[in-house]
Scaffold this motif. Structure first.
Motif, PDB file in Angstrom:
ATOM      1  N   LEU A 134      -5.682  66.992  34.210  1.00 30.77           N
ATOM      2  CA  LEU A 134      -6.296  68.233  33.740  1.00 30.77           C
ATOM      3  C   LEU A 134      -5.575  68.835  32.538  1.00 30.77           C
ATOM      4  O   LEU A 134      -6.138  69.662  31.817  1.00 30.77           O
ATOM      5  CB  LEU A 134      -6.345  69.252  34.888  1.00 30.77           C
ATOM      6  CG  LEU A 134      -7.278  68.888  36.057  1.00 30.77           C
ATOM      7  CD1 LEU A 134      -7.156  69.912  37.168  1.00 30.77           C
ATOM      8  CD2 LEU A 134      -8.724  68.787  35.580  1.00 30.77           C
ATOM      9  N   VAL A 135      -4.327  68.426  32.336  1.00 29.61           N
ATOM     10  CA  VAL A 135      -3.581  68.899  31.154  1.00 29.61           C
ATOM     11  C   VAL A 135      -4.293  68.464  29.875  1.00 29.61           C
ATOM     12  O   VAL A 135      -4.229  69.156  28.843  1.00 29.61           O
ATOM     13  CB  VAL A 135      -2.147  68.338  31.181  1.00 29.61           C
ATOM     14  CG1 VAL A 135      -1.365  68.795  29.962  1.00 29.61           C
ATOM     15  CG2 VAL A 135      -1.437  68.777  32.454  1.00 29.61           C
ATOM     16  N   TYR A 136      -4.997  67.341  29.932  1.00 25.71           N
ATOM     17  CA  TYR A 136      -5.639  66.772  28.753  1.00 25.71           C
ATOM     18  C   TYR A 136      -7.122  67.134  28.691  1.00 25.71           C
ATOM     19  O   TYR A 136      -7.887  66.514  27.944  1.00 25.71           O
ATOM     20  CB  TYR A 136      -5.456  65.249  28.765  1.00 25.71           C
ATOM     21  CG  TYR A 136      -4.015  64.862  28.972  1.00 25.71           C
ATOM     22  CD1 TYR A 136      -3.103  64.930  27.936  1.00 25.71           C
ATOM     23  CD2 TYR A 136      -3.555  64.488  30.245  1.00 25.71           C
ATOM     24  CE1 TYR A 136      -1.767  64.618  28.135  1.00 25.71           C
ATOM     25  CE2 TYR A 136      -2.218  64.171  30.450  1.00 25.71           C
ATOM     26  CZ  TYR A 136      -1.336  64.243  29.395  1.00 25.71           C
ATOM     27  OH  TYR A 136      -0.011  63.939  29.600  1.00 25.71           O
ATOM     28  N   PHE A 137      -7.506  68.143  29.464  1.00 23.21           N
ATOM     29  CA  PHE A 137      -8.903  68.591  29.478  1.00 23.21           C
ATOM     30  C   PHE A 137      -9.416  68.998  28.092  1.00 23.21           C
ATOM     31  O   PHE A 137     -10.547  68.626  27.720  1.00 23.21           O
ATOM     32  CB  PHE A 137      -9.066  69.755  30.467  1.00 23.21           C
ATOM     33  CG  PHE A 137     -10.395  70.447  30.369  1.00 23.21           C
ATOM     34  CD1 PHE A 137     -11.514  69.914  30.989  1.00 23.21           C
ATOM     35  CD2 PHE A 137     -10.526  71.639  29.653  1.00 23.21           C
ATOM     36  CE1 PHE A 137     -12.745  70.557  30.898  1.00 23.21           C
ATOM     37  CE2 PHE A 137     -11.745  72.275  29.566  1.00 23.21           C
ATOM     38  CZ  PHE A 137     -12.850  71.736  30.190  1.00 23.21           C
ATOM     39  N   THR A 158     -13.471  68.088  24.134  1.00 19.51           N
ATOM     40  CA  THR A 158     -13.850  68.019  22.719  1.00 19.51           C
ATOM     41  C   THR A 158     -14.592  66.736  22.416  1.00 19.51           C
ATOM     42  O   THR A 158     -15.614  66.737  21.711  1.00 19.51           O
ATOM     43  CB  THR A 158     -12.604  68.133  21.824  1.00 19.51           C
ATOM     44  OG1 THR A 158     -11.912  69.347  22.108  1.00 19.51           O
ATOM     45  CG2 THR A 158     -12.986  68.095  20.353  1.00 19.51           C
ATOM     46  N   LEU A 159     -14.096  65.614  22.943  1.00 21.15           N
ATOM     47  CA  LEU A 159     -14.772  64.327  22.756  1.00 21.15           C
ATOM     48  C   LEU A 159     -16.197  64.370  23.289  1.00 21.15           C
ATOM     49  O   LEU A 159     -17.149  63.969  22.617  1.00 21.15           O
ATOM     50  CB  LEU A 159     -13.990  63.215  23.467  1.00 21.15           C
ATOM     51  CG  LEU A 159     -12.835  62.544  22.736  1.00 21.15           C
ATOM     52  CD1 LEU A 159     -12.186  61.519  23.648  1.00 21.15           C
ATOM     53  CD2 LEU A 159     -13.312  61.875  21.459  1.00 21.15           C
ATOM     54  N   PHE A 160     -16.333  64.839  24.524  1.00 21.23           N
ATOM     55  CA  PHE A 160     -17.647  64.869  25.162  1.00 21.23           C
ATOM     56  C   PHE A 160     -18.616  65.750  24.387  1.00 21.23           C
ATOM     57  O   PHE A 160     -19.759  65.342  24.111  1.00 21.23           O
ATOM     58  CB  PHE A 160     -17.524  65.374  26.604  1.00 21.23           C
ATOM     59  CG  PHE A 160     -18.853  65.552  27.293  1.00 21.23           C
ATOM     60  CD1 PHE A 160     -19.542  64.459  27.786  1.00 21.23           C
ATOM     61  CD2 PHE A 160     -19.417  66.817  27.427  1.00 21.23           C
ATOM     62  CE1 PHE A 160     -20.779  64.621  28.407  1.00 21.23           C
ATOM     63  CE2 PHE A 160     -20.636  66.988  28.047  1.00 21.23           C
ATOM     64  CZ  PHE A 160     -21.327  65.883  28.541  1.00 21.23           C
ATOM     65  N   VAL A 199     -22.008  64.260  22.603  1.00 21.65           N
ATOM     66  CA  VAL A 199     -23.310  64.666  23.133  1.00 21.65           C
ATOM     67  C   VAL A 199     -24.066  65.519  22.115  1.00 21.65           C
ATOM     68  O   VAL A 199     -25.300  65.401  21.988  1.00 21.65           O
ATOM     69  CB  VAL A 199     -23.150  65.399  24.486  1.00 21.65           C
ATOM     70  CG1 VAL A 199     -22.694  66.837  24.311  1.00 21.65           C
ATOM     71  CG2 VAL A 199     -24.447  65.349  25.288  1.00 21.65           C
ATOM     72  N   SER A 200     -23.368  66.347  21.358  1.00 21.98           N
ATOM     73  CA  SER A 200     -24.021  67.165  20.324  1.00 21.98           C
ATOM     74  C   SER A 200     -24.554  66.289  19.196  1.00 21.98           C
ATOM     75  O   SER A 200     -25.691  66.475  18.737  1.00 21.98           O
ATOM     76  CB  SER A 200     -23.044  68.201  19.761  1.00 21.98           C
ATOM     77  OG  SER A 200     -22.605  69.084  20.771  1.00 21.98           O
ATOM     78  N   ALA A 201     -23.746  65.336  18.743  1.00 27.09           N
ATOM     79  CA  ALA A 201     -24.189  64.430  17.672  1.00 27.09           C
ATOM     80  C   ALA A 201     -25.372  63.582  18.126  1.00 27.09           C
ATOM     81  O   ALA A 201     -26.302  63.332  17.348  1.00 27.09           O
ATOM     82  CB  ALA A 201     -23.030  63.536  17.242  1.00 27.09           C
ATOM     83  N   ASN A 202     -25.352  63.141  19.373  1.00 33.13           N
ATOM     84  CA  ASN A 202     -26.452  62.334  19.902  1.00 33.13           C
ATOM     85  C   ASN A 202     -27.755  63.122  19.938  1.00 33.13           C
ATOM     86  O   ASN A 202     -28.817  62.630  19.537  1.00 33.13           O
ATOM     87  CB  ASN A 202     -26.122  61.836  21.312  1.00 33.13           C
ATOM     88  CG  ASN A 202     -25.092  60.725  21.318  1.00 33.13           C
ATOM     89  OD1 ASN A 202     -24.701  60.217  20.267  1.00 33.13           O
ATOM     90  ND2 ASN A 202     -24.642  60.339  22.486  1.00 33.13           N
ATOM     91  N   PHE A 203     -27.696  64.351  20.430  1.00 32.31           N
ATOM     92  CA  PHE A 203     -28.913  65.162  20.534  1.00 32.31           C
ATOM     93  C   PHE A 203     -29.408  65.615  19.160  1.00 32.31           C
ATOM     94  O   PHE A 203     -30.623  65.673  18.924  1.00 32.31           O
ATOM     95  CB  PHE A 203     -28.678  66.369  21.440  1.00 32.31           C
ATOM     96  CG  PHE A 203     -28.795  66.046  22.903  1.00 32.31           C
ATOM     97  CD1 PHE A 203     -29.982  65.577  23.436  1.00 32.31           C
ATOM     98  CD2 PHE A 203     -27.711  66.199  23.751  1.00 32.31           C
ATOM     99  CE1 PHE A 203     -30.098  65.265  24.782  1.00 32.31           C
ATOM    100  CE2 PHE A 203     -27.810  65.888  25.106  1.00 32.31           C
ATOM    101  CZ  PHE A 203     -29.018  65.426  25.622  1.00 32.31           C
ATOM    102  N   THR A 233     -17.660  55.830  15.635  1.00 31.88           N
ATOM    103  CA  THR A 233     -17.296  55.495  17.016  1.00 31.88           C
ATOM    104  C   THR A 233     -15.979  54.735  17.113  1.00 31.88           C
ATOM    105  O   THR A 233     -15.238  54.900  18.089  1.00 31.88           O
ATOM    106  CB  THR A 233     -18.414  54.686  17.682  1.00 31.88           C
ATOM    107  OG1 THR A 233     -18.641  53.465  16.951  1.00 31.88           O
ATOM    108  CG2 THR A 233     -19.708  55.477  17.723  1.00 31.88           C
ATOM    109  N   VAL A 234     -15.674  53.921  16.111  1.00 30.02           N
ATOM    110  CA  VAL A 234     -14.397  53.192  16.121  1.00 30.02           C
ATOM    111  C   VAL A 234     -13.225  54.163  15.993  1.00 30.02           C
ATOM    112  O   VAL A 234     -12.197  54.003  16.664  1.00 30.02           O
ATOM    113  CB  VAL A 234     -14.356  52.130  14.995  1.00 30.02           C
ATOM    114  CG1 VAL A 234     -12.938  51.603  14.799  1.00 30.02           C
ATOM    115  CG2 VAL A 234     -15.288  50.968  15.314  1.00 30.02           C
ATOM    116  N   VAL A 235     -13.373  55.180  15.153  1.00 31.40           N
ATOM    117  CA  VAL A 235     -12.317  56.188  15.007  1.00 31.40           C
ATOM    118  C   VAL A 235     -12.099  56.920  16.327  1.00 31.40           C
ATOM    119  O   VAL A 235     -10.959  57.142  16.759  1.00 31.40           O
ATOM    120  CB  VAL A 235     -12.665  57.172  13.876  1.00 31.40           C
ATOM    121  CG1 VAL A 235     -11.705  58.355  13.885  1.00 31.40           C
ATOM    122  CG2 VAL A 235     -12.614  56.479  12.530  1.00 31.40           C
ATOM    123  N   LEU A 236     -13.203  57.296  16.990  1.00 31.34           N
ATOM    124  CA  LEU A 236     -13.091  57.983  18.279  1.00 31.34           C
ATOM    125  C   LEU A 236     -12.424  57.079  19.323  1.00 31.34           C
ATOM    126  O   LEU A 236     -11.547  57.515  20.075  1.00 31.34           O
ATOM    127  CB  LEU A 236     -14.476  58.401  18.767  1.00 31.34           C
ATOM    128  CG  LEU A 236     -15.219  59.445  17.932  1.00 31.34           C
ATOM    129  CD1 LEU A 236     -16.624  59.668  18.489  1.00 31.34           C
ATOM    130  CD2 LEU A 236     -14.462  60.762  17.904  1.00 31.34           C
TER     131      LEU A 236
END
Length: 256
Positions: free
Chosen positions: A97-100, A105-107, A111-115, A132-135
């Protein structure tokens, strides 16, 4: 005769059904028609910026009032927050959870870019491997560095299958090592490939819609594919995020 033949060929080409489903993925300068350079503002950069604005609008502006009876934007933001929080907790445990903030941010970006890519005349940034490779590489490097920082040399135990027979352990270690370094490849191709394929199929059906005989069938196919792509937009963001959580779990608990 040669002129007539050339004219008939041109007419045939003009009357034929020609469409290019991959043109929608071309990265082009936003201003002018020059070559795309390192600092060129492109359609891809524009839609990534719009995705960031959408996230800020939803997660910051939309939740600024923090009403007891939430607004629509606040409800969506709280659902997204709770969804990712529960995912991290279930996969990695309390330690993850420390890395939440990073995983959230990734999610939200994916999801925003996809929609946003489903809006007509928009640009789908997650259909490009450059994105996607950078991510995926960011996740891979973060998890690898974190694994060594948290566990030191014990992190290498991730590649040593102690439950297998001793004779097979070196072979399995090589397989595990290869599969580990293939992670960013599969992580990035899965997202970009699925998003690109769906949009290309919709473009193909849209091209057939110009033919009067099959136009109704084509429109029905476009509608069905668009509905499927809405589902894919969310599922691919979920898959990318949950795989990130799985890789994070390996870094935090390599012996598990």
């Amino acid at each position: 005769m040669a002129t007539e033949a050339h004219g008939s060929e041109a007419a045939a080409e003009g009357s034929s059904l020609v469409f290019h489903p991959m043109d929608q993925f071309m990265v082009e300068p936003l201003f002018g028609d020059g070559a795309v350079g390192m600092f060129t503002i492109t359609n891809s950069a524009l839609w990534m910026f719009i995705a960031i604005l959408a996230i800020v609008g939803l997660m910051v502006v939309g939740t600024s009032r923090r009403a007891i009876v939430p607004t629509r934007s606040q409800s969506i933001a709280e659902l997204a927050y709770g969804f990712v929080y529960k995912m991290i907790e279930d996969v990695t445990g309390k330690d993850g959870l420390v890395y939440f903030p990073y995983i959230m941010t990734l999610f939200m970006f994916i999801v925003s870019a996809n929609f946003l890519g489903l809006i007509p005349m928009s640009f789908t940034t997650t259909s490009h491997f450059a994105v996607t490779v950078v991510l995926a590489m960011a996740v891979f490097l973060t998890v690898t560095i974190l694994g060594f920082v948290k566990n030191g040399s014990k992190f290498l135990g991730l590649f040593w299958v102690s439950s297998a027979p001793l004779a097979l352990r070196p072979i399995l270690a090589i397989i595990e090592l290869i599969s580990y370094f293939v992670r960013p490849v599969s992580h990035s191709i899965r997202l970009a490939g699925n998003v690109m394929a769906g949009h290309a199929v919709i473009k193909v059906f849209a091209g057939f819609a110009a033919i009067a005989v099959i136009s109704p069938v084509s429109i029905l196919a476009i509608t069905a594919m668009y509905g499927l792509e809405i589902l894919v937009a969310f599922i691919q963001a979920y898959v990318f995020t949950i795989l990130t959580c799985v890789y994070l779990k390996d870094a935090l608990h390599p012996s598990h």
